[in-house]
Scaffold this motif. Structure first.
Motif, mmCIF file in Angstrom:
data_model
loop_
_atom_site.group_PDB
_atom_site.id
_atom_site.type_symbol
_atom_site.label_atom_id
_atom_site.label_comp_id
_atom_site.label_asym_id
_atom_site.label_seq_id
_atom_site.Cartn_x
_atom_site.Cartn_y
_atom_site.Cartn_z
ATOM 1 N N VAL A 56 11.122 26.480 20.012
ATOM 2 C CA VAL A 56 9.947 27.217 20.481
ATOM 3 C C VAL A 56 10.325 28.155 21.629
ATOM 4 O O VAL A 56 9.893 29.309 21.677
ATOM 5 C CB VAL A 56 8.828 26.229 20.898
ATOM 6 C CG1 VAL A 56 7.757 26.932 21.720
ATOM 7 C CG2 VAL A 56 8.218 25.582 19.665
ATOM 8 N N ARG A 69 1.920 32.900 19.261
ATOM 9 C CA ARG A 69 0.540 32.402 19.083
ATOM 10 C C ARG A 69 0.045 32.663 17.655
ATOM 11 O O ARG A 69 -0.713 31.877 17.104
ATOM 12 C CB ARG A 69 -0.411 33.054 20.087
ATOM 13 C CG ARG A 69 -0.146 32.722 21.543
ATOM 14 C CD ARG A 69 -0.630 31.339 21.935
ATOM 15 N NE ARG A 69 -0.144 30.985 23.276
ATOM 16 C CZ ARG A 69 0.322 29.795 23.617
ATOM 17 N NH1 ARG A 69 0.350 28.801 22.747
ATOM 18 N NH2 ARG A 69 0.755 29.549 24.825
ATOM 19 N N THR A 98 -0.987 19.315 18.717
ATOM 20 C CA THR A 98 -1.000 20.758 19.001
ATOM 21 C C THR A 98 -0.125 21.037 20.225
ATOM 22 O O THR A 98 0.225 20.124 20.975
ATOM 23 C CB THR A 98 -2.432 21.252 19.299
ATOM 24 O OG1 THR A 98 -2.894 20.643 20.507
ATOM 25 C CG2 THR A 98 -3.385 20.925 18.153
ATOM 26 N N GLY A 99 0.211 22.308 20.441
ATOM 27 C CA GLY A 99 0.886 22.707 21.674
ATOM 28 C C GLY A 99 -0.160 22.912 22.764
ATOM 29 O O GLY A 99 -1.333 23.176 22.465
ATOM 30 N N GLY A 101 -0.917 25.250 24.592
ATOM 31 C CA GLY A 101 -1.609 26.544 24.653
ATOM 32 C C GLY A 101 -2.487 26.836 23.456
ATOM 33 O O GLY A 101 -2.971 27.964 23.306
ATOM 34 N N ARG A 139 9.681 24.754 28.418
ATOM 35 C CA ARG A 139 8.392 25.407 28.157
ATOM 36 C C ARG A 139 8.405 26.746 28.892
ATOM 37 O O ARG A 139 8.261 26.785 30.126
ATOM 38 C CB ARG A 139 7.227 24.568 28.694
ATOM 39 C CG ARG A 139 6.702 23.507 27.742
ATOM 40 C CD ARG A 139 7.560 22.289 27.736
ATOM 41 N NE ARG A 139 6.924 21.183 26.999
ATOM 42 C CZ ARG A 139 7.426 19.957 26.955
ATOM 43 N NH1 ARG A 139 8.562 19.666 27.576
ATOM 44 N NH2 ARG A 139 6.815 19.016 26.280
#
Ligand code: S3P
Length: 225
Positions: A56, A69, A98-99, A101, A139
């Motif tokens: 990621v 996104r 989920t992530g 964001g 991250r």
């Protein structure tokens, strides 16, 4: 009139975990899925898979947050549809991690609210910072001043998580197995609304989400794009 919770549960809505990075969504989701005997879908892993296994953080570096996104939304919608409809070989009910964001896009909020039982895991910035410091996963949005970035993101996202959540769990500094126990106990209360008053409230939240779907209204108090 709200749909009876039993009807909502019988539709086998996927269970989606939301919350800040470092709170343990992926690890908890995996174990909850195992406990329930259903598939676990990790949205970050799905995005990584469509990019041939690219991490990621490397995806962020290469194509930027907006493109990331878009991939995240595509993976989420696919996971929600697959889980609900039993298509593409997916189990009818799935647990989705989920992530952090995911709440940054209105489309994700709408889909989660309509199609999932949402569990928000939350903890203090201090606990999150400790965990993130010892995490091997980078991250990108937390690069630089970790504490300041955590506070900035949490301040923006917390109202969105709250508005979305059917179940809210303050995990404090509990271990992953302890959080899994908390989640399973809250889920079993939701699945059996007669069990206690808290469960009845959760039931109302889920039923409201379904009724809102019919009425065409959505969640979201912030300003995600
Ligand atoms: C992000 C959180 C990460 C990952 C990406 C963006 C965020 O997921 O999706 O780095 O915006 O908070 P986790 O919450 O699983 O760490």
């Amino acid at each position: 009139m709200p749909l009876p919770l039993s009807t909502v549960i019988a539709t086998a809505a996927p269970i989606a975990f939301v919350g800040m990075a470092g709170v343990g969504k992926s690890a908890v989701a995996r174990r909850v899925a195992t406990a329930l005997g259903v598939e676990c879908i990790d949205i970050d892993a799905e995005v990584s898979a469509v990019r041939g296994g690219q991490s990621v953080s490397s995806i962020f570096d290469e194509i930027g947050e907006d493109e990331f996104r878009a991939l995240e939304t595509a993976a989420l919608l696919d996971a929600l549809d697959g889980a609900r409809n039993g298509v593409r070989g997916r189990a009818r009910r799935a647990v989705i991690a989920t992530g952090g964001g995911v709440v940054e896009r209105q489309r994700n909020l709408d889909a989660l609210r309509r199609q999932a039982l949402v569990v928000w895991l939350r903890s203090s910035d201090d606990v999150l910072a400790d965990r993130l410091r010892s995490s091997s996963v980078r991250r990108p949005l937390l690069d630089g001043d970790l504490e300041a970035n955590l506070t900035r993101l949490r301040t923006r996202r917390e109202p969105l998580y709250r508005a979305l959540a059917d179940i809210e769990i303050d995990v404090g500094s509990a271990t992953i197995p302890q959080v899994v126990e908390m989640v399973l106990s809250r889920l079993s209360a939701v699945e059996d609304p007669a069990q206690d008053g808290e469960a009845a409230q959760d039931g109302e939240a889920v039923a409201t989400a379904v009724v809102d779907e019919v009425a065409g209204t959505g969640a979201g108090t912030g300003a995600p794009r």
